[in-house]
Every structure is written in C-alpha cells, then in structure tokens.
Write a protein that holds these residues in place. Structure first.
Motif, short mmCIF file in Angstrom:
data_model
loop_
_atom_site.label_atom_id
_atom_site.label_comp_id
_atom_site.label_asym_id
_atom_site.label_seq_id
_atom_site.Cartn_x
_atom_site.Cartn_y
_atom_site.Cartn_z
N ALA A 1 -3.37 10.15 -10.58
CA ALA A 1 -4.45 11.12 -10.39
C ALA A 1 -4.01 12.51 -10.85
N ALA A 2 -2.76 12.87 -10.52
CA ALA A 2 -2.24 14.17 -10.95
C ALA A 2 -2.16 14.24 -12.47
N SER B 1 -1.39 -0.85 -15.62
CA SER B 1 -1.32 -2.30 -15.45
C SER B 1 -0.78 -2.66 -14.07
N LEU B 2 0.25 -1.95 -13.62
CA LEU B 2 0.82 -2.23 -12.30
C LEU B 2 -0.20 -1.98 -11.20
N LEU B 3 -0.92 -0.89 -11.28
CA LEU B 3 -1.93 -0.59 -10.27
C LEU B 3 -3.07 -1.61 -10.31
N ALA B 4 -3.40 -2.09 -11.50
CA ALA B 4 -4.44 -3.11 -11.61
C ALA B 4 -4.03 -4.38 -10.89
N VAL B 5 -2.76 -4.74 -10.98
CA VAL B 5 -2.26 -5.92 -10.28
C VAL B 5 -2.36 -5.72 -8.78
N PHE B 6 -1.97 -4.55 -8.29
CA PHE B 6 -2.07 -4.27 -6.86
C PHE B 6 -3.52 -4.36 -6.38
N TYR C 1 0.81 -1.22 0.00
CA TYR C 1 0.00 0.00 0.00
C TYR C 1 0.85 1.27 0.00
N GLU C 2 2.05 1.20 0.56
CA GLU C 2 2.91 2.38 0.51
C GLU C 2 3.27 2.73 -0.94
N ILE C 3 3.50 1.70 -1.74
CA ILE C 3 3.76 1.92 -3.17
C ILE C 3 2.51 2.42 -3.85
N ARG C 4 1.37 1.84 -3.51
CA ARG C 4 0.11 2.25 -4.13
C ARG C 4 -0.20 3.72 -3.87
N ARG C 5 0.05 4.16 -2.66
CA ARG C 5 -0.25 5.56 -2.34
C ARG C 5 0.50 6.50 -3.29
N VAL C 6 1.77 6.19 -3.52
CA VAL C 6 2.58 7.03 -4.39
C VAL C 6 2.08 6.98 -5.83
N LEU C 7 1.83 5.77 -6.32
CA LEU C 7 1.45 5.62 -7.73
C LEU C 7 0.03 6.12 -8.01
N ALA D 1 -5.87 13.92 -2.86
CA ALA D 1 -7.11 13.18 -2.64
C ALA D 1 -6.90 11.69 -2.87
N ALA D 2 -6.15 11.35 -3.90
CA ALA D 2 -5.90 9.93 -4.19
C ALA D 2 -5.06 9.29 -3.09
N GLU D 3 -4.03 9.98 -2.64
CA GLU D 3 -3.18 9.42 -1.59
C GLU D 3 -3.96 9.24 -0.29
N ALA D 4 -4.79 10.22 0.05
CA ALA D 4 -5.59 10.12 1.27
C ALA D 4 -6.60 8.98 1.18
N HIS D 5 -7.15 8.78 0.01
CA HIS D 5 -8.14 7.72 -0.21
C HIS D 5 -7.52 6.33 -0.01
N VAL D 6 -6.35 6.12 -0.60
CA VAL D 6 -5.67 4.84 -0.45
C VAL D 6 -5.20 4.64 0.98
N ALA D 7 -4.72 5.70 1.61
CA ALA D 7 -4.27 5.60 3.01
C ALA D 7 -5.44 5.24 3.92
N GLN D 8 -6.61 5.78 3.63
CA GLN D 8 -7.78 5.46 4.45
C GLN D 8 -8.14 3.99 4.32
#
Length: 245
Positions: free
Chosen positions: A105-106, A158-163, A94-100, A207-214
């Motif tokens: 999103a940006a 594709s990477l995010l889809a795998v996560f 999830y730490e990687i996901r937050r960044v990606l 917003a995306a990072e906060a959403h994944v962190a939540q």
C-alpha cells in the motif's frame, strides 16, 4: 530415500546449481535415469512433481523444459500447500499479511497512476452498490490485487494472492453479520484508497494494516466454517479473495 525422492532431489539440484538453466531442455530420460540411478517411472513421477511446482514444463511434441523460474510463478505454487491450512494456521499467516499489505500500500501511494486510482474508486463504488456477496467478494479481490500490482513488485503481488486465496475459503460476508461487516470493510477501502490518492505512504500503510487486522479479528471471533469448492481451487490460488480483506 525413495527412488522418486532421489530423482526429485537430483533434478532439483541440477536446476538449483545452474547446470540446467531457465528455459533449457532437460536431458533425455535414458541419460537422466542412468545418472540418477532411478527407473523411468520414478523419473517421470519426479518430473510431474516439479511440473506441479512450476519448475518444469512438459511441452507436447517438443520435450520437457525448465520453466523461466520467475519468482512470482514459483511463489504461486505455494497455493498447493497453503490451501490446506486450517483456520488457526491461516490466522498465523495474517501477521505476515499485515506487514506485506502495508508495504505494498505504501509503495502504491508512491507509484499509482491516475488510471489505477480511477480503478480503485470505481471498484469501491461497485462494492458499495452490490447486494451480492459473491460479486462483492470478486470486487474485493480486484481492489486488493490492483493495489498490489501498483506496488511494482510482481513477486509480492503473487505471494499476497496466495495468502488471500486461502482466506477466501472462510467467508464472513455470507454470515448473519455479513452486511454490517461489508459496510465497515467498504469504509476501510475508502480510507485506504484515499491515502493512496493523497500520495501518503504512511497513511496508506496504516490503513492497509488496520484493514487486515480487522479482518483477522472477525475471523477469530466468528470462526466461519470452510467453504470448499474443488472446481475453483486453481482460480482462487491466483488471488481471488472473499474475506473482507
């Protein structure tokens, strides 16, 4: 090193060095067996392994070819191993996901078309309207996949889809707390989509990072059991996401 490993690494080396290029037919079995010093059975097993990774494509009646080696396709094969992650391992991811997720999103805020924006808000309305956790899960996946696609980088998508595929195994919407979690998740979706519509990359990333962190916090606190369904693993590995993010 076993004979299968020898054949596997030998073929991989040929492809990595460019001796066998993307889309090229591999040499006949007899020639490869002689060069690599392995049996036909070992070579065939190595070919099966590389095919599972998306590196080689056996074509019935035509032969065996190196795939097009597209980054997004090869990254998709990571699902073979990431699908094995237990929840503690997934939480590290999830730490990687937050960044990606913040990055795509940006990019989406800068590149999204009017059609993409209309789709995002349509998906949010559908998520808010449904009472079915399974339908909400599919809509949630489509929402995040749409943002990733709008970023313009198929490899990242594709990477995010795998996560997300592994995340889907740990359902939170079906828990007793599910309805409230869904309400908060839907609110996050609106904040994220609005930032993208406002063409504000900074706000969209935040917003995306906060959403994944939540979502990560929910998973840590609730520790939902894994919900495995082998019949749907292949589809989920292409990006279906059933958590709140």
């Amino acid at each position: 090193m076993s004979a299968v490993d020898k054949a596997f690494h030998g073929l991989r080396h040929m492809i990595a060095t460019g001796r066998l290029g993307a889309g090229e037919r591999i040499p006949p079995e007899a020639d490869l067996c002689e060069e690599l010093g392995v049996s036909r059975g070992s070579l065939r097993e190595a070919v099966r392994m590389l095919a599972a990774l998306g590196v080689i494509e056996p074509r019935h009646g035509s032969g065996t070819y190196v795939s097009q080696l597209r980054p997004e396709d090869l990254i998709g094969s990571l699902s073979l191993t990431l699908q094995l992650l237990p929840l503690p391992g997934l939480l590290e991811v999830y730490e990687i996901r937050r960044v990606l997720e913040a990055h795509v999103a940006a990019k989406a805020a800068a590149r999204a078309t009017p059609g993409t924006l209309a789709t995002l808000f349509s998906l949010i309305e559908a998520m808010e309207a449904t009472e079915d956790p399974t339908e909400a899960s599919e809509l949630d996946h489509r929402f995040h996949a749409e943002i990733a696609a709008a970023s313009g980088n198929p490899t990242l998508a594709s990477l995010l889809a795998v996560f997300r595929a592994r995340s889907r195994k740990y359902q939170v919407f079906t828990l007793p707390e599910g309805p409230e979690l869904r309400r908060r998740s839907d609110a996050d979706h609106r904040v994220l989509a609005t930032a993208i519509a406002d063409r504000d990359p900074g706000a969209a990333a935040g917003a995306a990072e906060a959403h994944v962190a939540q979502t990560e916090r929910w998973l840590r606190a609730l520790m939902p059991p894994v919900e495995e369904d082998p019949l749907t693993d292949d589809a989920e590995a292409h990006g279906k996401d059933g958590t709140a993010a």
